[in-house]
Write a protein that holds these residues in place. Structure first.
Motif, PDB file in Angstrom:
ATOM      1  N   LEU A 195       0.709  -1.310  -0.058  1.00 29.68           N
ATOM      2  CA  LEU A 195       0.105   0.024   0.213  1.00 29.68           C
ATOM      3  C   LEU A 195       0.834   1.337   0.275  1.00 29.68           C
ATOM      4  CD1 LEU A 195      -2.822  -1.221   2.593  1.00 29.68           C
ATOM      5  CD2 LEU A 195      -3.195  -0.605   0.261  1.00 29.68           C
ATOM      6  N   VAL A 196       1.940   1.184   0.845  1.00 31.82           N
ATOM      7  CA  VAL A 196       2.855   2.445   0.815  1.00 31.82           C
ATOM      8  C   VAL A 196       3.488   2.457  -0.580  1.00 31.82           C
ATOM      9  CG1 VAL A 196       5.017   3.066   1.917  1.00 31.82           C
ATOM     10  CG2 VAL A 196       3.091   2.333   3.134  1.00 31.82           C
ATOM     11  N   LYS A 197       4.151   1.554  -1.138  1.00 28.75           N
ATOM     12  CA  LYS A 197       4.746   1.717  -2.404  1.00 28.75           C
ATOM     13  C   LYS A 197       3.619   2.110  -3.339  1.00 28.75           C
ATOM     14  CE  LYS A 197       8.474  -1.514  -1.671  1.00 28.75           C
ATOM     15  NZ  LYS A 197       9.377  -2.368  -2.262  1.00 28.75           N
ATOM     16  N   LEU A 198       2.537   1.584  -3.380  1.00 32.78           N
ATOM     17  CA  LEU A 198       1.682   2.079  -4.288  1.00 32.78           C
ATOM     18  C   LEU A 198       1.191   3.332  -4.120  1.00 32.78           C
ATOM     19  CD1 LEU A 198      -0.637  -0.968  -4.499  1.00 32.78           C
ATOM     20  CD2 LEU A 198       0.515  -0.086  -6.472  1.00 32.78           C
ATOM     21  N   ARG A 199       0.802   3.931  -2.867  1.00 29.69           N
ATOM     22  CA  ARG A 199       0.438   5.323  -2.798  1.00 29.69           C
ATOM     23  C   ARG A 199       1.600   6.314  -3.154  1.00 29.69           C
ATOM     24  NH1 ARG A 199      -2.486   8.507  -4.108  1.00 29.69           N
ATOM     25  NH2 ARG A 199      -2.791  10.173  -2.864  1.00 29.69           N
ATOM     26  N   GLN A 226      11.814   2.036   9.911  1.00 29.11           N
ATOM     27  CA  GLN A 226      11.579   1.022   8.662  1.00 29.11           C
ATOM     28  C   GLN A 226      10.787   1.537   7.837  1.00 29.11           C
ATOM     29  OE1 GLN A 226      10.376  -3.080   9.732  1.00 29.11           O
ATOM     30  NE2 GLN A 226      10.920  -3.898   7.931  1.00 29.11           N
ATOM     31  N   LEU A 227       9.470   2.084   8.221  1.00 30.90           N
ATOM     32  CA  LEU A 227       8.381   2.684   7.386  1.00 30.90           C
ATOM     33  C   LEU A 227       9.109   3.893   6.591  1.00 30.90           C
ATOM     34  CD1 LEU A 227       5.606   3.004   6.432  1.00 30.90           C
ATOM     35  CD2 LEU A 227       5.283   4.303   8.482  1.00 30.90           C
ATOM     36  N   SER A 228       9.871   4.759   7.410  1.00 29.95           N
ATOM     37  CA  SER A 228      10.221   5.932   6.722  1.00 29.95           C
ATOM     38  C   SER A 228      11.333   5.628   5.548  1.00 29.95           C
ATOM     39  CB  SER A 228      10.991   6.634   7.727  1.00 29.95           C
ATOM     40  OG  SER A 228      10.028   7.254   8.656  1.00 29.95           O
ATOM     41  N   LEU A 229      12.033   4.579   5.969  1.00 30.35           N
ATOM     42  CA  LEU A 229      13.353   4.058   4.839  1.00 30.35           C
ATOM     43  C   LEU A 229      12.437   3.341   3.767  1.00 30.35           C
ATOM     44  CD1 LEU A 229      16.128   2.551   6.981  1.00 30.35           C
ATOM     45  CD2 LEU A 229      16.039   4.589   5.572  1.00 30.35           C
ATOM     46  N   LEU A 230      11.381   2.888   3.956  1.00 26.39           N
ATOM     47  CA  LEU A 230      10.610   2.225   2.832  1.00 26.39           C
ATOM     48  C   LEU A 230      10.017   3.239   2.235  1.00 26.39           C
ATOM     49  CD1 LEU A 230       8.862  -0.109   1.443  1.00 26.39           C
ATOM     50  CD2 LEU A 230       7.249   0.367   3.284  1.00 26.39           C
ATOM     51  N   ILE A 231       9.451   4.301   2.454  1.00 26.93           N
ATOM     52  CA  ILE A 231       8.947   5.442   1.686  1.00 26.93           C
ATOM     53  C   ILE A 231      10.288   6.123   1.073  1.00 26.93           C
ATOM     54  CG2 ILE A 231       7.867   7.729   2.109  1.00 26.93           C
ATOM     55  CD1 ILE A 231       6.515   6.725   4.303  1.00 26.93           C
ATOM     56  N   SER A 291       3.131  12.463   3.556  1.00 29.54           N
ATOM     57  CA  SER A 291       3.647  13.716   4.158  1.00 29.54           C
ATOM     58  C   SER A 291       5.112  13.525   3.491  1.00 29.54           C
ATOM     59  CB  SER A 291       3.949  13.565   5.799  1.00 29.54           C
ATOM     60  OG  SER A 291       2.446  13.708   6.049  1.00 29.54           O
ATOM     61  N   LEU A 292       5.957  12.319   3.702  1.00 27.40           N
ATOM     62  CA  LEU A 292       7.336  12.396   2.964  1.00 27.40           C
ATOM     63  C   LEU A 292       7.487  12.280   1.725  1.00 27.40           C
ATOM     64  CD1 LEU A 292       8.858   9.786   5.500  1.00 27.40           C
ATOM     65  CD2 LEU A 292       8.840  12.305   5.772  1.00 27.40           C
ATOM     66  N   THR A 293       6.485  11.870   0.831  1.00 35.39           N
ATOM     67  CA  THR A 293       6.670  11.982  -0.571  1.00 35.39           C
ATOM     68  C   THR A 293       6.247  13.560  -0.978  1.00 35.39           C
ATOM     69  OG1 THR A 293       5.678   9.683  -0.813  1.00 35.39           O
ATOM     70  CG2 THR A 293       5.509  11.063  -2.694  1.00 35.39           C
ATOM     71  N   LEU A 294       5.460  14.316  -0.322  1.00 32.17           N
ATOM     72  CA  LEU A 294       5.252  15.625  -0.727  1.00 32.17           C
ATOM     73  C   LEU A 294       5.870  16.444   0.262  1.00 32.17           C
ATOM     74  CD1 LEU A 294       1.533  14.965  -1.629  1.00 32.17           C
ATOM     75  CD2 LEU A 294       3.199  15.397  -3.236  1.00 32.17           C
ATOM     76  N   LEU A 295       7.160  16.133   0.690  1.00 33.31           N
ATOM     77  CA  LEU A 295       7.657  16.807   1.759  1.00 33.31           C
ATOM     78  C   LEU A 295       7.915  18.179   1.456  1.00 33.31           C
ATOM     79  CD1 LEU A 295       9.330  16.517   4.454  1.00 33.31           C
ATOM     80  CD2 LEU A 295      11.423  15.995   3.259  1.00 33.31           C
ATOM     81  N   ALA A 311       0.268   4.972   8.315  1.00 31.95           N
ATOM     82  CA  ALA A 311       1.189   4.809   7.447  1.00 31.95           C
ATOM     83  C   ALA A 311       1.105   5.564   6.033  1.00 31.95           C
ATOM     84  CB  ALA A 311       1.517   3.323   6.909  1.00 31.95           C
ATOM     85  N   LEU A 312      -0.045   5.523   5.694  1.00 31.11           N
ATOM     86  CA  LEU A 312      -0.322   6.232   4.434  1.00 31.11           C
ATOM     87  C   LEU A 312      -0.412   7.655   4.497  1.00 31.11           C
ATOM     88  CD1 LEU A 312      -3.603   4.104   2.972  1.00 31.11           C
ATOM     89  CD2 LEU A 312      -1.227   4.129   1.999  1.00 31.11           C
ATOM     90  N   ALA A 313      -0.772   8.303   5.609  1.00 34.22           N
ATOM     91  CA  ALA A 313      -0.699   9.712   5.892  1.00 34.22           C
ATOM     92  C   ALA A 313       1.040  10.203   5.844  1.00 34.22           C
ATOM     93  CB  ALA A 313      -1.477  10.143   7.106  1.00 34.22           C
ATOM     94  N   TRP A 314       1.638   9.205   6.438  1.00 38.76           N
ATOM     95  CA  TRP A 314       3.106   9.549   6.484  1.00 38.76           C
ATOM     96  C   TRP A 314       3.709   9.425   5.176  1.00 38.76           C
ATOM     97  CZ3 TRP A 314       6.082  12.139   9.503  1.00 38.76           C
ATOM     98  CH2 TRP A 314       7.458  11.970   9.791  1.00 38.76           C
ATOM     99  N   THR A 315       3.208   8.489   4.406  1.00 41.03           N
ATOM    100  CA  THR A 315       3.678   8.275   3.074  1.00 41.03           C
ATOM    101  C   THR A 315       3.547   9.447   2.183  1.00 41.03           C
ATOM    102  OG1 THR A 315       3.384   5.974   3.045  1.00 41.03           O
ATOM    103  CG2 THR A 315       3.547   6.974   0.838  1.00 41.03           C
TER     104      THR A 315
END
Length: 146
Positions: free
Chosen positions: A37-41, A122-127, A94-98, A88-92
């Protein structure tokens, strides 16, 4: 669209650290569906067709329901995502649109509520990793399989 170059063929040694990071972030700790889901978003936000193709296929192969994939762009309006996935999606986002978000405290508080410290890293490194892959895919116009 025409591919610009095959970066895997041209610079395989340069990609080894990226592949090692990928192995670490896919390791124990985060659920397979959450990872996809994180990778897709992130890939939706970045417009990376190659990664969208790959990760939607991986998600379906792992048993994810197609409806969850279809509604991912509207995850905030859907009840199909758990509180942990929503954080996780909200954080995704946030970091993708930093540059636009500045990684707000409320999004960090969301992951702090649902993820332990190691999982947050781990989640942040994944993003970070999927955003790097997206930039390679979009920048070099990687073509997804037909």
């Amino acid at each position: 669209m025409t591919a610009r170059l095959d970066y895997f063929r041209i610079a395989p040694d340069m990609l080894k650290p990226m592949l090692a990071l990928e192995a670490v972030v896919r390791g124990d700790g985060l659920e397979h569906e959450l990872v996809e889901l994180v990778k897709l978003r992130a890939s939706q936000i970045n417009g990376c067709a190659y990664c969208l193709h790959m990760h939607s296929r991986d998600a379906r192969a792992g048993g994810m329901d197609q409806t969850r994939l279809d509604l991912l762009p509207a995850w905030r309006e859907s009840s199909l995502y758990s509180p942990r996935e929503r954080a996780a999606l909200a954080w995704t986002e946030s970091l993708t649109l930093l540059a636009q978000t500045g990684a707000p405290d409320e999004d960090y508080a969301g992951i702090a509520e649902h993820f332990d410290e190691a999982e947050r890293v781990q989640l942040s490194l994944l993003i970070c990793a999927i955003n790097a892959w997206n930039r390679l895919g979009v920048g070099f116009r990687s073509e997804h399989p037909q």
